[in-house]
Design an enzyme around this catalytic site. Structure first.
Site, PDB file in Angstrom:
ATOM      1  N   GLU A  85      33.503 -27.846   7.976  1.00 48.30           N
ATOM      2  CA  GLU A  85      33.465 -28.567   9.186  1.00 48.30           C
ATOM      3  C   GLU A  85      34.778 -28.426   9.979  1.00 48.30           C
ATOM      4  OE1 GLU A  85      31.755 -32.560   9.353  1.00 48.30           O
ATOM      5  OE2 GLU A  85      32.754 -32.779  11.372  1.00 48.30           O
ATOM      6  N   ASP A 120      25.252 -38.850   7.926  1.00 45.90           N
ATOM      7  CA  ASP A 120      25.646 -40.153   7.762  1.00 45.90           C
ATOM      8  C   ASP A 120      25.959 -40.229   9.173  1.00 45.90           C
ATOM      9  OD1 ASP A 120      27.891 -38.417   7.459  1.00 45.90           O
ATOM     10  OD2 ASP A 120      28.982 -39.857   6.006  1.00 45.90           O
TER      11      ASP A 120
HETATM   12  N1  MHF Z   1      27.829 -36.989  17.137  1.00 45.21           N
HETATM   13  C1  MHF Z   1      28.601 -36.459  16.237  1.00 45.21           C
HETATM   14  N2  MHF Z   1      28.564 -35.026  16.090  1.00 45.21           N
HETATM   15  C2  MHF Z   1      29.551 -34.567  15.235  1.00 45.21           C
HETATM   16  O1  MHF Z   1      29.570 -33.173  15.222  1.00 45.21           O
HETATM   17  C3  MHF Z   1      29.823 -35.400  14.275  1.00 45.21           C
HETATM   18  C4  MHF Z   1      29.875 -36.834  14.500  1.00 45.21           C
HETATM   19  N3  MHF Z   1      29.053 -37.449  15.337  1.00 45.21           N
HETATM   20  N4  MHF Z   1      30.239 -37.691  13.341  1.00 45.21           N
HETATM   21  C5  MHF Z   1      31.041 -37.053  11.985  1.00 45.21           C
HETATM   22  C6  MHF Z   1      31.751 -35.868  12.419  1.00 45.21           C
HETATM   23  C7  MHF Z   1      32.750 -36.100  13.493  1.00 45.21           C
HETATM   24  N5  MHF Z   1      32.909 -34.903  13.970  1.00 45.21           N
HETATM   25  C8  MHF Z   1      33.899 -34.877  15.014  1.00 45.21           C
HETATM   26  C9  MHF Z   1      34.176 -35.737  15.742  1.00 45.21           C
HETATM   27  C10 MHF Z   1      34.965 -35.730  16.959  1.00 45.21           C
HETATM   28  C11 MHF Z   1      35.871 -34.454  16.953  1.00 45.21           C
HETATM   29  C12 MHF Z   1      36.799 -34.675  18.202  1.00 45.21           C
HETATM   30  O2  MHF Z   1      36.602 -35.149  19.299  1.00 45.21           O
HETATM   31  N6  MHF Z   1      37.907 -34.023  18.204  1.00 45.21           N
HETATM   32  C13 MHF Z   1      38.878 -34.048  19.255  1.00 45.21           C
HETATM   33  C14 MHF Z   1      39.878 -34.910  19.374  1.00 45.21           C
HETATM   34  C15 MHF Z   1      39.724 -36.379  18.265  1.00 45.21           C
HETATM   35  C16 MHF Z   1      40.535 -37.402  18.443  1.00 45.21           C
HETATM   36  O3  MHF Z   1      40.691 -38.042  19.492  1.00 45.21           O
HETATM   37  O4  MHF Z   1      41.482 -37.743  17.723  1.00 45.21           O
HETATM   38  C17 MHF Z   1      39.618 -32.620  19.569  1.00 45.21           C
HETATM   39  O5  MHF Z   1      39.750 -32.173  20.690  1.00 45.21           O
HETATM   40  O6  MHF Z   1      39.909 -32.195  18.608  1.00 45.21           O
HETATM   41  C18 MHF Z   1      35.648 -33.608  16.248  1.00 45.21           C
HETATM   42  C19 MHF Z   1      34.661 -33.660  15.153  1.00 45.21           C
HETATM   43  C20 MHF Z   1      32.061 -34.153  13.812  1.00 45.21           C
HETATM   44  N7  MHF Z   1      30.793 -34.946  13.229  1.00 45.21           N
HETATM   45  C1  KIV Z   2      28.564 -33.243  10.667  1.00 46.35           C
HETATM   46  C2  KIV Z   2      27.376 -33.026   9.653  1.00 46.35           C
HETATM   47  C3  KIV Z   2      27.668 -31.823   8.693  1.00 46.35           C
HETATM   48  C4  KIV Z   2      27.432 -34.344   8.698  1.00 46.35           C
HETATM   49  O1  KIV Z   2      27.930 -34.217   7.704  1.00 46.35           O
HETATM   50  C5  KIV Z   2      26.770 -35.386   9.486  1.00 46.35           C
HETATM   51  O2  KIV Z   2      25.848 -35.133  10.510  1.00 46.35           O
HETATM   52  O3  KIV Z   2      26.602 -36.512   8.979  1.00 46.35           O
HETATM   53 MG    MG Z   3      28.222 -36.136   7.128  1.00 42.12          MG
END
Ligand code: MHF
Ligand code: KIV
Ligand code: MG
Length: 284
Positions: A181, A44
């Site tokens: 995750e 998703d």
């Molecule tokens: N392109 C994409 N890749 C992904 O791996 C992914 C998605 N989308 N969408 C659903 C989830 C969301 N995920 C994520 C998205 C962002 C962070 C992230 O950037 N964390 C930052 C700060 C976030 C904030 O600003 O609050 C960090 O440094 O922890 C982590 C997991 C992993 N998944």
């Molecule tokens: C981050 C992965 C595991 C996922 O659920 C997705 O791509 O939607």
């Molecule tokens: Mg998903």
């Protein structure tokens, strides 16, 4: 029946690392399958990387069905897994079953749901009726609003307990694997040791049974990649360069060249036919 089955995935635990990548359309799924990836996953996350949404909460069943159908047409060998989108399974077991069936009928071999302990009944029901289920705990992006954004999970005793409870509930209910995750790597290691089903990590370190990444992230075609991503290519710059060359060659007249079009060799023959065609048009 495709070669990689949920049973095969289960048997890989402790023997061989499981590889999983998202794909949302026919050409990318074809490439993932040909590259020998074990699980081609219609996530998703497509709401974000394909539709430009800020999170995954607006993804519909219709979108998941359409993209799953395209991916399923391409994949011959890998397991095709489809995400259940937000609100498609939380309201009732009945609704969850109906929506899981739609994804299976679109060509998925299995479905994935976020959470574990809260959905034990649904998972058990799906497995009993023959639909393989993958669970998903740690950071569950469908809780984006409550979590207040995406963040690392498993820093507190309570979070570790919750993650373990989900994984064990999924194992008990008959899920064939679980996504972990963005948890601290030690937590992922503990869960991997505590359950008999494979754990597939994303941002959760090396001590898990497999890895999953988002297509656009690993190929370098998405700007807001999570911090745990490794970019295996920089397709953005390759695509931009190609588009700029195309634009330039059209502007300058370099494209299309001789080999890209077909013309009459006998220009008199064309003149005659064109004249007649114009005359016939006048008559009507
Ligand atoms: N392109 C994409 N890749 C992904 O791996 C992914 C998605 N989308 N969408 C659903 C989830 C969301 N995920 C994520 C998205 C962002 C962070 C992230 O950037 N964390 C930052 C700060 C976030 C904030 O600003 O609050 C960090 O440094 O922890 C982590 C997991 C992993 N998944
Ligand atoms: C981050 C992965 C595991 C996922 O659920 C997705 O791509 O939607
Ligand atoms: Mg998903």
């Amino acid at each position: 029946m495709r070669e990689i089955t949920p049973k095969r995935i289960r048997e890989m635990k402790g023997k061989e690392k499981i590889t999983m990548v998202t794909a949302y359309d026919y050409p990318s799924a074809l490439l993932a399958d040909k590259a020998g990836i074990d699980i081609v996953f219609v996530g998703d996350s497509l709401g974000m990387v394909v539709y430009g949404e800020p999170n995954t909460l607006n993804v519909s069943m219709e979108q998941m069905v359409f993209h799953t159908r395209a991916v399923a047409k391409a994949v011959k060998r890998a397991l095709v897994l489809a995400d259940m989108p937000f609100s498609s399974y939380e309201v009732s077991v009945e609704e969850g079953v109906k929506n899981a069936v739609r994804l299976i009928q679109a060509g998925a071999d299995a479905v994935k749901i976020e959470g574990g302990a809260d959905h034990e009944k649904l998972v058990r029901k799906l497995v009993r009726m023959g639909i393989p289920v993958m669970g998903h705990t740690g950071l569950t992006p469908q809780r984006y609003l409550r979590l207040g954004g995406y963040r690392l999970m498993g820093e507190t005793e309570e979070e570790i307990e919750e993650i373990l409870r989900d994984a064990k509930a999924l194992e008990r209910a008959g899920a064939f694997a679980v996504v972990l995750e963005f948890t601290l790597a030690d937590v992922a290691k503990l869960v991997t040791e505590e359950v008999s089903i494979p754990t597939i990590g994303i941002g959760s370190g090396p001590w898990v049974d497999g890895q999953v990444l988002v297509w656009h992230d690993l190929l370098g075609i998405y700007e807001n990649v999570p911090p745990f991503v490794k970019k295996y290519a920089d397709l953005s710059s390759i695509i931009r360069l190609a588009l700029e060359r195309y634009r330039e060659e059209v502007k300058s007249g370099k494209f299309p060249a001789k080999e890209h079009y077909w013309e009459y060799q006998d220009k008199e023959d064309f003149e005659r036919k064109a004249k007649r065609a114009l005359e016939r048009l006048e008559e009507k």
